[in-house]
Design a protein around this motif. Structure first.
Motif, PDB file in Angstrom:
ATOM      1  N   PRO A 192       0.919  -1.169  -0.002  1.00 19.07           N
ATOM      2  CA  PRO A 192       0.050  -0.047  -0.065  1.00 19.07           C
ATOM      3  C   PRO A 192       0.863   1.276   0.072  1.00 19.07           C
ATOM      4  N   ALA A 193       1.980   1.122   0.338  1.00 19.91           N
ATOM      5  CA  ALA A 193       3.007   2.281   0.526  1.00 19.91           C
ATOM      6  C   ALA A 193       3.521   2.843  -0.840  1.00 19.91           C
ATOM      7  N   GLY A 194       3.242   1.689  -1.911  1.00 20.54           N
ATOM      8  CA  GLY A 194       3.859   1.925  -3.202  1.00 20.54           C
ATOM      9  C   GLY A 194       5.346   1.575  -3.389  1.00 20.54           C
ATOM     10  N   GLU A 195       5.781   0.817  -2.417  1.00 16.10           N
ATOM     11  CA  GLU A 195       7.372   0.431  -2.406  1.00 16.10           C
ATOM     12  C   GLU A 195       7.504  -0.917  -3.088  1.00 16.10           C
ATOM     13  N   PHE A 196       6.341  -1.663  -3.100  1.00 14.97           N
ATOM     14  CA  PHE A 196       6.460  -3.114  -3.663  1.00 14.97           C
ATOM     15  C   PHE A 196       5.209  -3.248  -4.533  1.00 14.97           C
ATOM     16  N   ARG A 197       5.373  -3.977  -5.551  1.00 14.94           N
ATOM     17  CA  ARG A 197       4.172  -4.390  -6.730  1.00 14.94           C
ATOM     18  C   ARG A 197       3.264  -5.166  -6.088  1.00 14.94           C
ATOM     19  N   GLN A 198       2.066  -4.791  -6.014  1.00 11.59           N
ATOM     20  CA  GLN A 198       1.118  -5.909  -5.331  1.00 11.59           C
ATOM     21  C   GLN A 198       1.001  -7.275  -6.357  1.00 11.59           C
ATOM     22  N   ASP A 199       1.090  -6.849  -7.528  1.00  8.62           N
ATOM     23  CA  ASP A 199       1.041  -8.533  -8.466  1.00  8.62           C
ATOM     24  C   ASP A 199       2.294  -9.474  -8.256  1.00  8.62           C
ATOM     25  N   LEU A 200       3.393  -8.898  -7.994  1.00  9.50           N
ATOM     26  CA  LEU A 200       4.545  -9.509  -7.618  1.00  9.50           C
ATOM     27  C   LEU A 200       4.494 -10.049  -6.401  1.00  9.50           C
ATOM     28  N   TYR A 201       3.870  -9.523  -5.465  1.00  9.48           N
ATOM     29  CA  TYR A 201       3.868  -9.902  -3.982  1.00  9.48           C
ATOM     30  C   TYR A 201       2.914 -11.171  -4.068  1.00  9.48           C
ATOM     31  N   TYR A 202       1.660 -10.926  -4.593  1.00 13.89           N
ATOM     32  CA  TYR A 202       0.949 -12.176  -4.548  1.00 13.89           C
ATOM     33  C   TYR A 202       1.331 -13.564  -5.410  1.00 13.89           C
ATOM     34  N   ARG A 203       2.227 -13.182  -6.679  1.00 17.53           N
ATOM     35  CA  ARG A 203       2.856 -14.199  -7.316  1.00 17.53           C
ATOM     36  C   ARG A 203       4.063 -14.696  -6.484  1.00 17.53           C
ATOM     37  N   LEU A 204       4.651 -13.932  -5.604  1.00 21.26           N
ATOM     38  CA  LEU A 204       5.775 -14.708  -4.953  1.00 21.26           C
ATOM     39  C   LEU A 204       5.211 -15.322  -3.517  1.00 21.26           C
ATOM     40  N   ASN A 205       4.215 -14.793  -3.200  1.00 17.70           N
ATOM     41  CA  ASN A 205       3.622 -15.381  -1.854  1.00 17.70           C
ATOM     42  C   ASN A 205       2.655 -16.540  -1.988  1.00 17.70           C
ATOM     43  N   VAL A 206       2.678 -17.333  -2.858  1.00 18.58           N
ATOM     44  CA  VAL A 206       1.919 -18.487  -3.129  1.00 18.58           C
ATOM     45  C   VAL A 206       1.978 -19.395  -1.818  1.00 18.58           C
ATOM     46  N   ILE A 207       3.309 -19.791  -1.402  1.00 18.59           N
ATOM     47  CA  ILE A 207       3.500 -20.503   0.020  1.00 18.59           C
ATOM     48  C   ILE A 207       4.417 -19.672   0.908  1.00 18.59           C
ATOM     49  N   GLU A 208       3.942 -19.575   1.900  1.00 16.01           N
ATOM     50  CA  GLU A 208       4.648 -18.598   2.931  1.00 16.01           C
ATOM     51  C   GLU A 208       5.090 -19.249   4.197  1.00 16.01           C
ATOM     52  N   VAL A 209       6.606 -19.096   4.566  1.00 17.61           N
ATOM     53  CA  VAL A 209       7.004 -19.832   5.661  1.00 17.61           C
ATOM     54  C   VAL A 209       7.770 -18.670   6.337  1.00 17.61           C
ATOM     55  N   ARG A 210       7.539 -18.866   7.662  1.00 19.08           N
ATOM     56  CA  ARG A 210       7.834 -17.903   8.715  1.00 19.08           C
ATOM     57  C   ARG A 210       8.932 -18.397   9.784  1.00 19.08           C
ATOM     58  N   THR A 211      10.157 -17.744   9.721  1.00 24.52           N
ATOM     59  CA  THR A 211      11.135 -18.386  10.578  1.00 24.52           C
ATOM     60  C   THR A 211      10.995 -17.503  11.743  1.00 24.52           C
ATOM     61  N   SER A 212      11.304 -18.336  12.933  1.00 26.47           N
ATOM     62  CA  SER A 212      11.128 -17.748  14.346  1.00 26.47           C
ATOM     63  C   SER A 212      12.191 -17.106  14.891  1.00 26.47           C
ATOM     64  N   ALA A 213      12.070 -15.878  15.521  1.00 23.19           N
ATOM     65  CA  ALA A 213      13.162 -15.310  16.338  1.00 23.19           C
ATOM     66  C   ALA A 213      13.693 -16.285  17.414  1.00 23.19           C
ATOM     67  N   LEU A 214      14.933 -16.042  17.822  1.00 26.73           N
ATOM     68  CA  LEU A 214      15.467 -17.005  18.555  1.00 26.73           C
ATOM     69  C   LEU A 214      15.067 -16.979  20.102  1.00 26.73           C
ATOM     70  N   ARG A 215      14.510 -15.648  20.429  1.00 26.45           N
ATOM     71  CA  ARG A 215      13.869 -15.238  21.627  1.00 26.45           C
ATOM     72  C   ARG A 215      12.428 -15.862  21.863  1.00 26.45           C
ATOM     73  N   ASP A 216      11.900 -16.601  20.837  1.00 26.78           N
ATOM     74  CA  ASP A 216      10.537 -17.273  20.668  1.00 26.78           C
ATOM     75  C   ASP A 216      10.836 -18.679  20.710  1.00 26.78           C
TER      76      ASP A 216
END
Length: 498
Positions: free
Chosen positions: A316-340
């Motif tokens: 929404p800030a116009g810094e990253f293309r929405q169409d590219l975001y949806y194309r790359l984010n088909v499968i999302e993996v989140r890595t955990s911080a060590l404190r967690d």
């Protein structure tokens, strides 16, 4: 193109000429091919027998090919599905991957690309990890009522086992990440890895590659934030001789280098907008034109990307293309911080010690309970990377076969209050080493600290941004971004030309 493996293929398309074209192409490769003009007949074929590969058009007279994919996923069919979508229809391509498709092709279909997609699907089918891909995230895996998949009893290939072992830990988040890696490895679907710096995003990307049928192909890692903006296109797509001054010979880019394997785009959030548009086209069309070239080359590459930035906020800030975001984010993996995942720290510490010592050819020391307890009290904002740096320092300072708190520097030295003798107590810290009180606004506090560091570097470099950036381990684009974000006033007579 991957080696052809004879197999049974079901082709679903309502255009007779295209069905015939696909059939003839696949028959020449030795495949057994049957076809259907609509969903109804396709369902009849699937009720009678099993196939190795299903190729279906997106739009059919009696519905969408996606319906067929979803039905097959629900009934746990083993066919690898390839969807044919309309030219440039990014939404359909992403939806098909999310529905469980192995791959997608865009119209008009390139027959070489069709053969390569089928061969790649069959290689994946022969891979020990024979489960169908899933599209759940690490958060969804732990949610009540989350979907479950039955994995094959066959283990991952040796390279995949080793890659998963390098992701150290037994916490719930690590178990979920490893499970998700195994589930998505055999798909062509793009993977987006999100997490703080130092949390092992490249390890996850390598594990996705090593657990897939692409494990024998190259794994090419690219730091998108470390490439000068004027060289990005040449680095990604290659250069032909004479394209610009200094281009004395043809040179392939990252996509060519990753042919048949995986391209890992680290810090994708730092990619300039102009390059984002070009990257999107390559991902959609699977074709690359080198700088100064006249023809496009087909590329068979799986894209895995990563960032520590919040891409959903950059859109929404116009810094990253929405169409590219949806194309790359088909499968999302989140890595955990060590404190967690503090419970993983002992095993992680031991694994890091063994690796550091193996690299330097020295014996691996033990680490005392007191030293481990001290590490547990650290916030470790730099995560695993900071832990590794602390261990390297301790190894350099230690003079025994066991690491103690004192080996980590003065800040780690024990005091009399925790049972050590006065002779072991460090000198009182100087005012500069006294930790600050907890700020009321952490972000403002961190911004102020960053502003002071940047100003100091700029002043010492006579406000030459290029030199100051190099001093801080940044590139010029990153330096400019920070100067603008923090509102640092620059003299009008800059000497770096930027």
């Amino acid at each position: 193109m991957p080696e052809s493996i004879p197999a049974s293929v079901l082709v679903v398309d309502d255009e007779p000429d295209l069905r015939t074209l696909y059939e003839l192409t696949l028959l020449r490769d030795g495949h057994e091919v049957v076809s259907a003009p609509d969903l109804t007949q396709a369902r009849e074929w699937l009720a009678q027998r099993r196939f190795d590969v299903l190729i279906t058009d997106m739009r059919l007279p009696d519905g969408l090919g996606l319906e067929l994919l979803r039905e097959m996923t629900q009934t746990q069919r083993t066919e690898k599905c390839i969807v044919i979508t309309a030219y440039g229809s990014a939404d359909n391509a992403v939806e098909s991957l999310k529905a469980g498709a192995f791959d997608y092709l865009t119209k008009p279909v390139d027959l070489k690309q069709l053969r390569a997609a089928v061969a790649s699907a069959l290689l994946s089918q022969r891979h020990p990890l024979v489960f169908r891909p899933t599209t759940v995230t690490t958060q969804e895996l732990s949610a009540p009522g989350a979907p479950t998949r039955q994995l094959s009893s066959a283990p991952p290939p040796p390279s995949g086992v080793q890659a998963l072992q390098r992701i150290v830990g037994s916490s719930a988040s690590i178990v979920q990440i490893k499970s998700l890696i195994e589930k998505v490895a055999t798909s062509m679907a793009p993977v987006l890895i999100l997490g703080e710096s130092g949390t092992g995003k490249e390890l996850v990307a390598r594990a996705v590659h090593e657990c897939s049928h692409r494990a024998q192909g190259p794994f090419v890692a690219v730091n998108c934030g470390a490439i000068p903006e004027n060289l990005i296109e040449a680095e990604f797509f290659g250069v032909r001789k004479g394209a610009f001054t200094g281009a004395a010979q043809d040179r392939d880019g990252y996509f060519h280098a990753a042919q048949g394997g995986t391209l890992f785009l680290d810090e994708i959030g730092d990619l300039p907008l102009a390059m984002q548009a070009k990257l999107l086209r390559v991902i959609q069309e699977r074709r690359v034109r080198a700088l100064g070239g006249v023809q496009e080359d087909h590329v068979d590459v799986r894209v895995v990307s990563a960032t520590h930035r919040d891409l959903s906020a950059l859109v929404p800030a116009g810094e990253f293309r929405q169409d590219l975001y949806y194309r790359l984010n088909v499968i999302e993996v989140r890595t955990s911080a060590l404190r967690d995942r503090r419970e993983d720290l002992p095993a992680l510490t031991q694994a890091l010690l063994q690796r550091i010592c193996a690299d330097s050819g020295q014996a691996t020391p033990t680490i005392s309970a007191q030293a481990l307890a001290w590490l547990q009290t650290r916030e470790l904002p730099g995560n695993v990377r900071e832990l590794e740096n602390l261990l390297q320092r301790a190894l350099a300072l230690s003079s025994s076969d066991s690491l103690e708190p004192k080996d980590f520097g003065d800040t780690a030295a024990p005091t009399a209050s925790n049972g050590f003798a006065d002779s072991q107590r460090p000198a009182a810290p100087s005012p500069e080493t006294v930790p600050p009180s907890i700020p009321a606004d952490l972000q403002s506090y961190l911004d102020q600290q960053e502003r002071e560091v940047l100003l100091k570097a700029l002043k010492e470099c006579n406000f030459n941004r290029t030199a100051a950036a190099a001093r801080l381990g940044l590139n010029l684009r990153q330096m400019r971004y920070r100067i603008q974000r923090l509102g640092i006033a620059m003299p009008s007579d800059e000497t770096d030309g930027g």
